[in-house]
Motif scaffolding. Structure first.
Motif, PDB file in Angstrom:
ATOM      1  N   GLY A  10      -2.833   2.264  -2.145  1.00 26.94           N
ATOM      2  CA  GLY A  10      -3.433   3.439  -1.530  1.00 26.94           C
ATOM      3  C   GLY A  10      -4.672   3.951  -2.227  1.00 26.94           C
ATOM      4  N   ALA A  30       1.028  -4.011   2.088  1.00 26.06           N
ATOM      5  CA  ALA A  30       1.013  -2.890   1.142  1.00 26.06           C
ATOM      6  C   ALA A  30       2.329  -2.128   1.240  1.00 26.06           C
ATOM      7  N   VAL A  32       4.136   1.272   0.514  1.00 27.78           N
ATOM      8  CA  VAL A  32       3.771   2.672   0.275  1.00 27.78           C
ATOM      9  C   VAL A  32       5.024   3.535   0.322  1.00 27.78           C
ATOM     10  N   ARG A  37       1.804   8.313   3.960  1.00 23.21           N
ATOM     11  CA  ARG A  37       0.957   7.417   3.172  1.00 23.21           C
ATOM     12  C   ARG A  37       0.691   6.132   3.941  1.00 23.21           C
ATOM     13  N   ALA A  38       1.660   5.681   4.724  1.00 25.52           N
ATOM     14  CA  ALA A  38       1.480   4.468   5.523  1.00 25.52           C
ATOM     15  C   ALA A  38       0.323   4.641   6.512  1.00 25.52           C
ATOM     16  N   VAL A  41      -3.060   4.525   4.558  1.00 28.99           N
ATOM     17  CA  VAL A  41      -3.441   3.184   4.106  1.00 28.99           C
ATOM     18  C   VAL A  41      -3.829   2.313   5.293  1.00 28.99           C
ATOM     19  N   ALA A  42      -3.112   2.432   6.403  1.00 29.60           N
ATOM     20  CA  ALA A  42      -3.444   1.642   7.593  1.00 29.60           C
ATOM     21  C   ALA A  42      -4.831   1.982   8.107  1.00 29.60           C
ATOM     22  N   ARG A  49      -1.029  -5.055   6.525  1.00 34.28           N
ATOM     23  CA  ARG A  49       0.281  -4.633   7.010  1.00 34.28           C
ATOM     24  C   ARG A  49       0.883  -3.650   6.019  1.00 34.28           C
ATOM     25  N   VAL A  50       1.556  -2.633   6.527  1.00 30.94           N
ATOM     26  CA  VAL A  50       2.105  -1.587   5.665  1.00 30.94           C
ATOM     27  C   VAL A  50       3.623  -1.527   5.794  1.00 30.94           C
TER      28      VAL A  50
END
Length: 228
Positions: A10, A30, A32, A37-38, A41-42, A49-50
């Motif tokens: 992140g 990733a 997370v 947070r997902a 980051v996306a 991919r999260v």
């Protein structure tokens, strides 16, 4: 193309590494801590991919990842970490427990969960440790203890997994210009000047060097320090 699972993607080193791996055509996953947070980051790293799993609760990682993991993983890169400074006389158990959970127990548990697929791919595990994993200073007891433990984890794991063809690398960066470093300076009561420290890009380059090394060799331990 190889698939890499990264914690701490992140921000800081993890974000730079995830972007560079993605940009060269690798698959990046990733991990997370939560749904909020997902989403962040996306949005910041399209194409990555999260997965959601809270490192602060290592005992729940198995359940969290039970239906999310990709079929193949070529590298597991532990970047995430937390730090709270304080003298041994002042640190309450909660701060010890949090740092040990996120910095040591969660990497051990995540590694355990992913070892079956890493053995199949004869993959690599990279622990982004710290200079504090080599030497402890006043005020750094809990964080340094977690990082000394991470070094021991990596050393034992390397000896255990050599028979399966899994490489294990520990990276020990000095102070790096990341949001964590800015928070450390706040705790130390010092002014923060990012120009004094290693850039996240330099540490990411170090990690890529370890990942890209031909299979006839292995970087076991690598220390990186600011040149300024």
């Amino acid at each position: 193309m190889p698939t890499h699972l990264i914690t701490g993607a992140g921000s800081g080193i993890g974000a730079v590494l995830a972007r560079r791996l993605r940009d060269r055509g690798d698959d990046v996953v990733a991990l997370v801590r939560d749904a909020g947070r997902a989403r962040e980051v996306a949005e910041a790293l399209p194409g990555v991919r999260v997965l959601v799993g809270d490192l602060a609760q290592p005992g729940r990682l198995s359940w969290a990842l039970s239906k999310q993991l990709p079929d193949r993983i070529d590298s597991l890169i532990h970047v995430a970490g937390v730090v709270d400074l304080g003298a041994v006389a002042d640190l309450p158990p909660a701060l010890w427990e949090q740092q040990l959970a996120v910095n040591l127990v969660a990497p051990a548990e995540l590694t355990r969960l992913l070892l079956p697929v890493l053995r199949v791919s004869q993959g690599q595990i990279v622990f982004v440790n710290s200079g504090a994993g080599l030497r402890a200073h006043a005020g750094w007891s809990a964080y340094a203890a977690s990082k000394h433990g991470l070094r021991a984890l990596a050393d034992a794991l390397r000896a255990e997994e050599a028979q399966h063809g899994v490489r294990v690398t520990s990276i020990y960066p000095g102070r790096t210009a990341t949001p964590m470093q800015e928070r450390v300076h706040q705790q130390e009561g010092q002014d923060y000047d990012a120009e004094r420290f290693i850039t996240p890009e330099s540490v990411a380059t170090t990690i890529l060097t370890a990942l890209d090394l031909p299979r006839d060799a292995e970087i076991t331990d690598l220390t990186v320090r600011p040149s300024r």
